[in-house]
Structures are given as C-alpha cells and as structure tokens.
Design an enzyme around this catalytic site. Structure first.
Site, PDB file in Angstrom:
ATOM      1  CE  LYS A  67       5.533   5.288   3.474  1.00 23.31           C
ATOM      2  NZ  LYS A  67       4.382   4.448   3.286  1.00 23.31           N
TER       3      LYS A  67
ATOM      4  CE1 TYR B 109       3.921   4.398  -2.282  1.00 22.05           C
ATOM      5  CE2 TYR B 109       3.562   6.605  -1.261  1.00 22.05           C
ATOM      6  CZ  TYR B 109       4.037   5.243  -1.138  1.00 22.05           C
ATOM      7  OH  TYR B 109       4.750   4.752   0.035  1.00 22.05           O
TER       8      TYR B 109
ATOM      9  CG  PHE C 116      -5.444   3.870  -0.491  1.00 22.15           C
ATOM     10  CD1 PHE C 116      -4.313   4.041  -0.775  1.00 22.15           C
ATOM     11  CD2 PHE C 116      -6.004   2.520  -0.615  1.00 22.15           C
ATOM     12  CE1 PHE C 116      -3.302   3.106  -1.113  1.00 22.15           C
ATOM     13  CE2 PHE C 116      -5.159   1.689  -1.152  1.00 22.15           C
ATOM     14  CZ  PHE C 116      -3.891   1.939  -1.661  1.00 22.15           C
TER      15      PHE C 116
ATOM     16  CB  THR D 165       1.799  -3.009   3.236  1.00 22.47           C
ATOM     17  OG1 THR D 165       2.230  -3.501   2.123  1.00 22.47           O
ATOM     18  CG2 THR D 165       1.063  -1.612   2.962  1.00 22.47           C
TER      19      THR D 165
ATOM     20  NE  ARG E 123       5.875  -0.101   5.864  1.00 24.42           N
ATOM     21  CZ  ARG E 123       5.675  -0.490   4.490  1.00 24.42           C
ATOM     22  NH1 ARG E 123       5.372  -1.751   4.282  1.00 24.42           N
ATOM     23  NH2 ARG E 123       5.607   0.565   3.829  1.00 24.42           N
TER      24      ARG E 123
ATOM     25  CG  ASN F  77       3.029   2.175   6.042  1.00 24.30           C
ATOM     26  OD1 ASN F  77       3.703   3.155   5.569  1.00 24.30           O
ATOM     27  ND2 ASN F  77       2.726   1.377   4.953  1.00 24.30           N
TER      28      ASN F  77
ATOM     29  CG  HIS G 197       8.674   3.825  -0.184  1.00 19.85           C
ATOM     30  ND1 HIS G 197       7.784   3.296  -0.706  1.00 19.85           N
ATOM     31  CD2 HIS G 197       9.639   3.932  -0.769  1.00 19.85           C
ATOM     32  CE1 HIS G 197       8.082   2.754  -2.017  1.00 19.85           C
ATOM     33  NE2 HIS G 197       9.300   3.196  -2.308  1.00 19.85           N
TER      34      HIS G 197
ATOM     35  CD  GLU H  92      10.047   3.558  -5.473  1.00 22.13           C
ATOM     36  OE1 GLU H  92      10.911   3.253  -4.508  1.00 22.13           O
ATOM     37  OE2 GLU H  92       9.063   2.979  -5.681  1.00 22.13           O
TER      38      GLU H  92
HETATM   39  P1  DAT Z   1       4.263  -0.980   0.409  1.00 19.47           P
HETATM   40  O1  DAT Z   1       4.449   0.312   0.916  1.00 19.47           O
HETATM   41  O2  DAT Z   1       4.524  -2.202   1.609  1.00 19.47           O
HETATM   42  O3  DAT Z   1       5.204  -1.403  -0.522  1.00 19.47           O
HETATM   43  P2  DAT Z   1       2.146  -0.582  -1.399  1.00 19.47           P
HETATM   44  O4  DAT Z   1       3.182  -0.395  -2.336  1.00 19.47           O
HETATM   45  O5  DAT Z   1       1.131  -1.677  -1.639  1.00 19.47           O
HETATM   46  O6  DAT Z   1       2.708  -1.130  -0.047  1.00 19.47           O
HETATM   47  O7  DAT Z   1       1.384   0.775  -1.033  1.00 19.47           O
HETATM   48  C1  DAT Z   1       1.895   1.827  -0.783  1.00 19.47           C
HETATM   49  C2  DAT Z   1       1.518   2.759   0.382  1.00 19.47           C
HETATM   50  O8  DAT Z   1       0.070   2.759   0.223  1.00 19.47           O
HETATM   51  C3  DAT Z   1       1.539   1.808   1.662  1.00 19.47           C
HETATM   52  O9  DAT Z   1       2.663   2.106   2.531  1.00 19.47           O
HETATM   53  C4  DAT Z   1       0.296   2.492   2.508  1.00 19.47           C
HETATM   54  C5  DAT Z   1      -0.611   2.806   1.515  1.00 19.47           C
HETATM   55  N1  DAT Z   1      -1.667   1.932   1.233  1.00 19.47           N
HETATM   56  C6  DAT Z   1      -1.603   0.671   0.593  1.00 19.47           C
HETATM   57  N2  DAT Z   1      -2.673   0.064   0.809  1.00 19.47           N
HETATM   58  C7  DAT Z   1      -3.459   0.691   1.617  1.00 19.47           C
HETATM   59  C8  DAT Z   1      -4.806   0.606   1.852  1.00 19.47           C
HETATM   60  N3  DAT Z   1      -5.719  -0.748   1.769  1.00 19.47           N
HETATM   61  N4  DAT Z   1      -5.644   1.345   2.701  1.00 19.47           N
HETATM   62  C9  DAT Z   1      -4.814   2.704   2.964  1.00 19.47           C
HETATM   63  N5  DAT Z   1      -3.435   2.876   2.590  1.00 19.47           N
HETATM   64  C10 DAT Z   1      -2.976   1.892   1.898  1.00 19.47           C
HETATM   65 MG    MG Z   2       5.271  -0.517  -2.520  1.00 19.50          MG
END
Ligand code: DAT
Ligand code: MG
Length: 151
Positions: A11, A51, A59, A93, A104, A114, A117, A128
């Site tokens: 990212k 996403y 968020f 995450t 991470r 973080n 991805h 994707e």
């Molecule tokens: P991951 O990236 O581990 O697959 P995810 O798909 O649930 O996690 O979420 C995608 C991204 O969204 C994640 O890398 C960071 C952001 N994100 C997820 N939960 C969040 C939260 N509670 N507050 C802020 N950003 C968040």
């Molecule tokens: Mg994800």
C-alpha cells in the site's frame, strides 16, 4: 503439484517508506515465486471496486483516500497454498495484534496504515488479479520451482 496464486499489494505507506524490497524478500524467502509486478497509482474507482465488500463500513472513505494517496506495488505471488501462506507472513489486519515476524507486526503501527494487502480466499485472489493484471502479463509457474499449471 497444484500451484495457486494470490494477489498482494504494498500500500502507499509501504511504498513511501521503502518497504517494497523487504516485503518482496520475505515472499521469496518463504518460497513464493513472483508471477507479476506493477507499480502504479490507482484511481478511486479501482480502490472502491477492490474493497467493494467494505463499502458500508464507516472507515471506507478513509480507506479509499489512503489507497489512492500514492503509488501501490501490485503483485501476483504463486506457490502451494498461496492465499494461506501469504496471509500467514502478512499477519493480522491490525498491526497492534500482528505478531513479530509478520510484515504488519514488524513494519506497521496502526490499522489505518497496515502496509500490505493479501487476498483472503482463492475466489478473492482470482477477482483481484483480474482487476489489476492482464492475463498475458502474468508469468507461468516455473517448472524448476513448482512444476504444474497455475489456477
Ligand atoms: P485484511 O486487509 O486483513 O484482509 P479486511 O479485508 O477486513 O482486512 O480490511 C481491509 C482493510 O480495511 C484493512 O487492511 C485495513 C482496513 N480496515 C479494516 N478494518 C478496519 C477498521 N476497523 N478501522 C480502520 N480500517 C480498517
Ligand atoms: Mg481483506
């Protein structure tokens, strides 16, 4: 042996901080083979599509701002159990919870940055990869490393 592929993206904060190299190194050391790589700045439409399942989250707007704030490094990594192995070396995450030794856990401080991805399933990986890469820009698995055909 069946060779699977997963989609990984450094990212914008990871790119800005010079972490493309260390992240690539970790994937190579784990045993993955690189199938495609592209440094590019993505538009809001692609970030929102990528996403899409998080659209209703509070968020979401900030997430799209973050992802479009600078170049990302999109990659396809391949090898056995590609999705699970990539998630294992990426870590949880939230960098606060991601263990030491994970990307991470070692490089991130907060969930809003973080670093990287990784696809969460084979279906997500296929979707994707299709969003970011043309099929003819993807290398086939090397016979020397894995043999077999990518799925
Ligand atoms: P991951 O990236 O581990 O697959 P995810 O798909 O649930 O996690 O979420 C995608 C991204 O969204 C994640 O890398 C960071 C952001 N994100 C997820 N939960 C969040 C939260 N509670 N507050 C802020 N950003 C968040
Ligand atoms: Mg994800």
């Amino acid at each position: 042996m069946q060779v699977e592929q997963t989609f990984v993206m450094v990212k914008p904060d990871g790119v800005k901080r010079g972490l493309i190299g260390p992240i690539i190194t970790r994937f190579e050391q784990k045993g993955f083979e690189l199938a495609a790589i592209s440094l590019r700045t993505i538009d809001r439409n692609l970030a929102e599509t990528h996403y899409g399942e998080l659209k209703s989250k509070p968020f979401f707007g900030e997430l799209v701002d973050y992802l479009t704030s600078g170049p990302v490094c999109a990659m396809i990594w391949q090898g056995p159990h590609a999705v699970e192995n990539a998630r294992a070396i990426i870590g949880k995450t939230n960098p606060v919870e991601a263990g030491p030794g994970t990307i991470r856990g070692d490089f991130g401080m907060d969930i809003s940055g973080n670093i990287v991805h990784g696809s969460d399933s084979d279906a997500s990986a296929a979707r994707e990869i299709g969003l970011f890469f043309d099929r003819d820009h993807v290398a086939q698995p090397s016979a020397q490393l894995f043999g077999g055909t990518a799925v």
